[in-house]
Design a protein around this motif. Structure first.
Motif, PDB file in Angstrom:
ATOM      1  N   ASP A 100     -28.866  79.570  71.892  1.00  0.00           N
ATOM      2  CA  ASP A 100     -30.184  79.950  72.395  1.00  0.00           C
ATOM      3  C   ASP A 100     -31.013  80.491  71.243  1.00  0.00           C
ATOM      4  O   ASP A 100     -30.731  81.581  70.765  1.00  0.00           O
ATOM      5  CB  ASP A 100     -30.047  80.986  73.506  1.00  0.00           C
ATOM      6  N   PRO A 101     -31.993  79.859  70.746  1.00  0.00           N
ATOM      7  CA  PRO A 101     -32.533  78.546  71.100  1.00  0.00           C
ATOM      8  C   PRO A 101     -31.825  77.403  70.378  1.00  0.00           C
ATOM      9  O   PRO A 101     -31.840  76.264  70.831  1.00  0.00           O
ATOM     10  CB  PRO A 101     -33.986  78.634  70.675  1.00  0.00           C
ATOM     11  N   ASP A 102     -31.218  77.662  69.212  1.00  0.00           N
ATOM     12  CA  ASP A 102     -30.514  76.617  68.462  1.00  0.00           C
ATOM     13  C   ASP A 102     -29.389  77.285  67.683  1.00  0.00           C
ATOM     14  O   ASP A 102     -29.080  78.446  67.910  1.00  0.00           O
ATOM     15  CB  ASP A 102     -31.487  75.877  67.522  1.00  0.00           C
ATOM     16  N   LYS A 104     -29.279  78.121  64.494  1.00  0.00           N
ATOM     17  CA  LYS A 104     -29.742  78.741  63.244  1.00  0.00           C
ATOM     18  C   LYS A 104     -29.406  80.233  63.265  1.00  0.00           C
ATOM     19  O   LYS A 104     -29.184  80.808  64.328  1.00  0.00           O
ATOM     20  CB  LYS A 104     -31.243  78.524  63.084  1.00  0.00           C
ATOM     21  N   PRO A 105     -29.377  80.880  62.100  1.00  0.00           N
ATOM     22  CA  PRO A 105     -29.075  82.315  62.060  1.00  0.00           C
ATOM     23  C   PRO A 105     -30.009  83.113  62.968  1.00  0.00           C
ATOM     24  O   PRO A 105     -31.165  82.771  63.156  1.00  0.00           O
ATOM     25  CB  PRO A 105     -29.280  82.680  60.593  1.00  0.00           C
ATOM     26  N   SER A 106     -29.484  84.176  63.538  1.00  0.00           N
ATOM     27  CA  SER A 106     -30.150  85.090  64.477  1.00  0.00           C
ATOM     28  C   SER A 106     -30.290  84.503  65.878  1.00  0.00           C
ATOM     29  O   SER A 106     -30.826  85.165  66.759  1.00  0.00           O
ATOM     30  CB  SER A 106     -31.513  85.547  63.959  1.00  0.00           C
ATOM     31  N   SER A 107     -29.824  83.295  66.105  1.00  0.00           N
ATOM     32  CA  SER A 107     -29.790  82.739  67.463  1.00  0.00           C
ATOM     33  C   SER A 107     -28.515  83.223  68.149  1.00  0.00           C
ATOM     34  O   SER A 107     -27.578  83.668  67.501  1.00  0.00           O
ATOM     35  CB  SER A 107     -29.789  81.214  67.424  1.00  0.00           C
ATOM     36  N   GLN A 108     -28.500  83.122  69.461  1.00  0.00           N
ATOM     37  CA  GLN A 108     -27.301  83.509  70.200  1.00  0.00           C
ATOM     38  C   GLN A 108     -26.461  82.286  70.520  1.00  0.00           C
ATOM     39  O   GLN A 108     -26.989  81.225  70.837  1.00  0.00           O
ATOM     40  CB  GLN A 108     -27.665  84.210  71.508  1.00  0.00           C
ATOM     41  N   VAL A 109     -25.156  82.471  70.440  1.00  0.00           N
ATOM     42  CA  VAL A 109     -24.217  81.427  70.855  1.00  0.00           C
ATOM     43  C   VAL A 109     -23.356  82.013  71.974  1.00  0.00           C
ATOM     44  O   VAL A 109     -22.902  83.149  71.897  1.00  0.00           O
ATOM     45  CB  VAL A 109     -23.357  80.903  69.679  1.00  0.00           C
ATOM     46  N   THR A 110     -23.190  81.238  73.039  1.00  0.00           N
ATOM     47  CA  THR A 110     -22.392  81.654  74.190  1.00  0.00           C
ATOM     48  C   THR A 110     -21.308  80.607  74.440  1.00  0.00           C
ATOM     49  O   THR A 110     -21.581  79.412  74.450  1.00  0.00           O
ATOM     50  CB  THR A 110     -23.274  81.779  75.454  1.00  0.00           C
ATOM     51  N   THR A 138     -22.507  86.062  71.189  1.00  0.00           N
ATOM     52  CA  THR A 138     -22.769  86.785  69.950  1.00  0.00           C
ATOM     53  C   THR A 138     -23.932  86.099  69.221  1.00  0.00           C
ATOM     54  O   THR A 138     -24.476  85.131  69.678  1.00  0.00           O
ATOM     55  CB  THR A 138     -21.515  86.853  69.048  1.00  0.00           C
ATOM     56  N   VAL A 139     -24.254  86.639  68.048  1.00  0.00           N
ATOM     57  CA  VAL A 139     -25.349  86.128  67.240  1.00  0.00           C
ATOM     58  C   VAL A 139     -24.791  85.255  66.118  1.00  0.00           C
ATOM     59  O   VAL A 139     -23.764  85.582  65.518  1.00  0.00           O
ATOM     60  CB  VAL A 139     -26.175  87.295  66.643  1.00  0.00           C
ATOM     61  N   VAL A 140     -25.466  84.130  65.834  1.00  0.00           N
ATOM     62  CA  VAL A 140     -25.065  83.250  64.749  1.00  0.00           C
ATOM     63  C   VAL A 140     -25.368  83.948  63.429  1.00  0.00           C
ATOM     64  O   VAL A 140     -26.480  84.425  63.200  1.00  0.00           O
ATOM     65  CB  VAL A 140     -25.796  81.891  64.819  1.00  0.00           C
ATOM     66  N   ILE A 141     -24.387  84.028  62.557  1.00  0.00           N
ATOM     67  CA  ILE A 141     -24.552  84.733  61.279  1.00  0.00           C
ATOM     68  C   ILE A 141     -25.058  83.807  60.192  1.00  0.00           C
ATOM     69  O   ILE A 141     -25.963  84.143  59.441  1.00  0.00           O
ATOM     70  CB  ILE A 141     -23.217  85.382  60.860  1.00  0.00           C
TER      71      ILE A 141
END
Length: 142
Positions: A100-102, A104-110, A138-141
């Protein structure tokens, strides 16, 4: 004749074989309790492994974002989760990965992992429809 009467009089008080009958009655109940306890333990064991592997797969996904140089796909993340899940049948594990949304870093992955539990007691008592779930975010690093 007196011998027959004496035997008939003693018959209600005879306790030969009572222990065998009592054991048969109690053994059935104890066996059912043991199988039930084993099944609950197995259910908790699989749930624990599903949750642990979901957490590991989530870390894998968060470190392999779009800018990491080797981004992970949903299929790779699902394969990573299933590969380490030794307590459950991999073909019964279903994994959904959403960014969410993609990615890329700072996006969320579920990651949501589901397992269709097959009880040991199904032949005796139908316990179908038990689905174990683990959802982690969590957040994509990278």
């Amino acid at each position: 004749m007196t011998r027959l009467r004496r035997r008939l009089a003693e018959f209600p008080r005879a306790d030969d074989g009572v222990a065998v009958v009592e054991f048969a009655l109690v053994a059935v109940v104890l066996l059912a309790l043991m199988l039930g306890a084993m099944d609950v333990g197995r259910l908790l064991w699989i749930q624990h492994h599903l949750s642990t592997r979901s957490s590991d797969a989530l870390r894998y996904a968060s470190l392999r974002g779009a800018k990491s140089g080797h981004p992970a796909t949903a299929e790779q993340i699902a394969a990573y989760l299933k590969r380490g899940l030794t307590s459950a049948a991999p073909e019964r594990v279903f994994v959904d990965v959403n960014w969410d949304p993609d990615n890329k870093p700072s996006s969320q992955v579920t990651i949501e992992a589901r397992y269709a539990y097959d009880s040991l007691l199904t032949p005796i008592m139908p316990l179908e429809g038990i689905v174990l779930r683990s959802t982690q975010t969590t957040v994509v690093i990278n």
